[in-house]
Design an enzyme around this catalytic site. Structure first.
Site, PDB file in Angstrom:
ATOM      1  N   MET A 156       0.847  -1.206   0.000  1.00  0.00           N
ATOM      2  CA  MET A 156       0.000   0.000   0.000  1.00  0.00           C
ATOM      3  C   MET A 156       0.880   1.252   0.000  1.00  0.00           C
ATOM      4  SD  MET A 156      -2.914   1.334  -0.281  1.00  0.00           S
ATOM      5  CE  MET A 156      -3.904  -0.148  -0.463  1.00  0.00           C
ATOM      6  N   GLY A 157       1.650   1.399  -1.081  1.00  0.00           N
ATOM      7  CA  GLY A 157       2.414   2.633  -1.268  1.00  0.00           C
ATOM      8  C   GLY A 157       1.586   3.578  -2.126  1.00  0.00           C
ATOM      9  N   ARG A 158       2.296   4.483  -2.801  1.00  0.00           N
ATOM     10  CA  ARG A 158       1.593   5.483  -3.612  1.00  0.00           C
ATOM     11  C   ARG A 158       0.760   4.839  -4.711  1.00  0.00           C
ATOM     12  NH1 ARG A 158       7.036   8.885  -3.382  1.00  0.00           N
ATOM     13  NH2 ARG A 158       7.780   6.815  -3.907  1.00  0.00           N
ATOM     14  N   ILE A 159       1.346   3.870  -5.421  1.00  0.00           N
ATOM     15  CA  ILE A 159       0.613   3.265  -6.545  1.00  0.00           C
ATOM     16  C   ILE A 159      -0.514   2.381  -6.018  1.00  0.00           C
ATOM     17  CG2 ILE A 159       0.808   1.761  -8.573  1.00  0.00           C
ATOM     18  CD1 ILE A 159       3.750   2.802  -8.843  1.00  0.00           C
ATOM     19  N   ARG A 239       7.226  -5.857 -10.093  1.00  0.00           N
ATOM     20  CA  ARG A 239       8.441  -6.400 -10.692  1.00  0.00           C
ATOM     21  C   ARG A 239       8.231  -7.889 -10.938  1.00  0.00           C
ATOM     22  NH1 ARG A 239       9.584  -1.976 -11.865  1.00  0.00           N
ATOM     23  NH2 ARG A 239      11.444  -0.770 -11.315  1.00  0.00           N
ATOM     24  N   GLU A 268      12.835 -10.306 -18.203  1.00  0.00           N
ATOM     25  CA  GLU A 268      12.379  -9.304 -19.166  1.00  0.00           C
ATOM     26  C   GLU A 268      13.501  -9.061 -20.166  1.00  0.00           C
ATOM     27  OE1 GLU A 268      10.834  -5.676 -17.515  1.00  0.00           O
ATOM     28  OE2 GLU A 268       9.388  -6.788 -16.316  1.00  0.00           O
ATOM     29  N   HIS A 287       6.055  -4.143 -19.955  1.00  0.00           N
ATOM     30  CA  HIS A 287       6.503  -3.188 -18.922  1.00  0.00           C
ATOM     31  C   HIS A 287       6.224  -1.741 -19.363  1.00  0.00           C
ATOM     32  CE1 HIS A 287       9.542  -2.885 -15.375  1.00  0.00           C
ATOM     33  NE2 HIS A 287       8.646  -1.910 -15.321  1.00  0.00           N
ATOM     34  N   ALA A 289       3.618   0.248 -17.935  1.00  0.00           N
ATOM     35  CA  ALA A 289       2.613   0.866 -17.053  1.00  0.00           C
ATOM     36  C   ALA A 289       2.761   2.388 -16.943  1.00  0.00           C
ATOM     37  CB  ALA A 289       2.633   0.214 -15.682  1.00  0.00           C
TER      38      ALA A 289
HETATM   39  C1  GLV Z   1       9.046   1.146 -13.776  1.00  0.00           C
HETATM   40  O1  GLV Z   1       8.916  -0.034 -13.593  1.00  0.00           O
HETATM   41  C2  GLV Z   1       9.449   2.040 -12.748  1.00  0.00           C
HETATM   42  O2  GLV Z   1       9.968   1.576 -11.724  1.00  0.00           O
HETATM   43  O3  GLV Z   1       9.283   3.253 -12.931  1.00  0.00           O
END
Ligand code: GLV
Length: 325
Positions: A156-159, A239, A268, A287, A289
């Site tokens: 539960m961080g910012r994202i 990750r 990856e 990757h 996002a």
């Molecule tokens: C992408 O995966 C980031 O860490 O910004």
């Protein structure tokens, strides 16, 4: 007096390369693919700063090779598991990253993956493109409901919090687990702090938002998949190695879980022969996002500013290891 020398390991928005050029001699690696280890080490000898990506390994060998004049490591990403932070800190080198500007964009993409997996969007799109769509059928492409379901957020961080906010709009029950309980965030949004096991057993969607560390490596493996609902969907925009890929394949294939949406894989890039790519119930994107025009522009800007600040002796705009100051 000669300008400081910096290495930028991939093209970023040109405005920000020009900005760096106004204070430094820039060696820009223009290839689409990352420089090999050998080239990275060769090019970094004697540099004052580097603007790097998560595909560049920045470890003690790199720092020894660059030399003691290295003043800053500026990463264009929020995550920095490719960088040995304690080594940089011991040497007094500030490390910059690009948090905040990508938070909402990454949460949006998490939802795109969740929804694609739940409603079989990529699978049914392939069906249409193949010319297989012959009629409307009451039993074709049945997915899982998103509204009113339970989402379990791990990290539960910012994202993670932005993902939770969007879940609220879908009328979902929100569970979360983090090593730190976030009562401050619970006051802002109706969500319940539960233990790790309960997130797995009670969620229809499990969304991962942790950093990659020794503690989170293969956090989700065979025994975790066995605890999850057979109708559940795993989303990973954190990750790749947080999930045991072989166990994920088995879980998807054997029906231990219903689907997955992955922004990240291990390794990856994923090989085109990887068995995960044969599974219709697994949505995989490369990757991306944080990949919107606006967000990548902002990430270019912050990473360039961190690089400039580092070589000119100013504090970084966003610093991962502020204890160096
Ligand atoms: C992408 O995966 C980031 O860490 O910004």
């Amino acid at each position: 007096m000669s300008k400081p020398r910096v290495l930028i390991t991939r093209k970023i928005f040109p405005e920000w390369i020009d900005e760096v050029k106004s204070v430094a001699d820039v060696d820009l690696w223009e290839d689409e693919l990352p420089p090999s280890r050998e080239i990275l080490l060769e090019k970094s000898k004697g540099i004052d700063g580097i603007l790097c990506l998560l595909t560049d390994k920045i470890d003690s060998e790199f720092m020894d090779n660059a030399g003691s004049q290295l003043k800053v490591i500026s990463q264009i990403a929020v995550g920095f598991d490719n960088i040995d932070i304690s080594e940089a800190t011991n040497r007094g080198i500030p490390v910059g990253n690009t948090p905040d500007v990508l938070t909402a964009t990454t949460a949006d993409a998490t939802w795109a993956l969740l929804m694609s997996a739940a409603r079989r969007i990529t699978e049914s799109e392939r069906f249409v493109r193949r010319g297989d769509w012959k009629t409307w059928h009451p039993l074709h492409f049945l997915g899982q409901d998103i509204h009113s379901a339970t989402i379990g957020i791990i990290g539960m961080g910012r994202i993670g919090f932005e993902v939770a906010k969007r879940a609220n709009g879908f009328g979902m029950k929100i569970l979360y687990y983090d090593t730190n309980r976030r009562k401050d965030l619970e006051e802002k949004l109706d969500m319940e702090y539960v233990d790790f096991n309960t997130v797995l057993t009670d969620s229809d969607y499990v969304s991962l938002h942790t950093v990659l560390s020794e503690e989170t490596y293969h956090l989700i493996g065979e025994s975790e998949f066995k605890k999850m609902k057979k109708t559940s969907i795993l989303v990973n925009a954190a990750r790749g190695p947080v999930v045991d890929s072989q166990a994920l394949y088995n879980a998807l294939k054997n029906g231990d879980i219903w689907g997955a949406g992955l922004d990240v894989t291990d390794p990856e890039p994923i090989s085109k022969d990887d068995p995960l790519l044969k599974l219709e119930n697994c949505v995989i994107v490369p990757h991306i996002a944080s990949a919107t025009v606006k967000t990548r522009f902002e990430m270019s800007k912050i990473s360039a500013q961190n690089l400039i600040n580092g070589i000119t002796g100013e504090p970084l705009v966003t610093c991962v290891n502020p204890e160096v100051y």
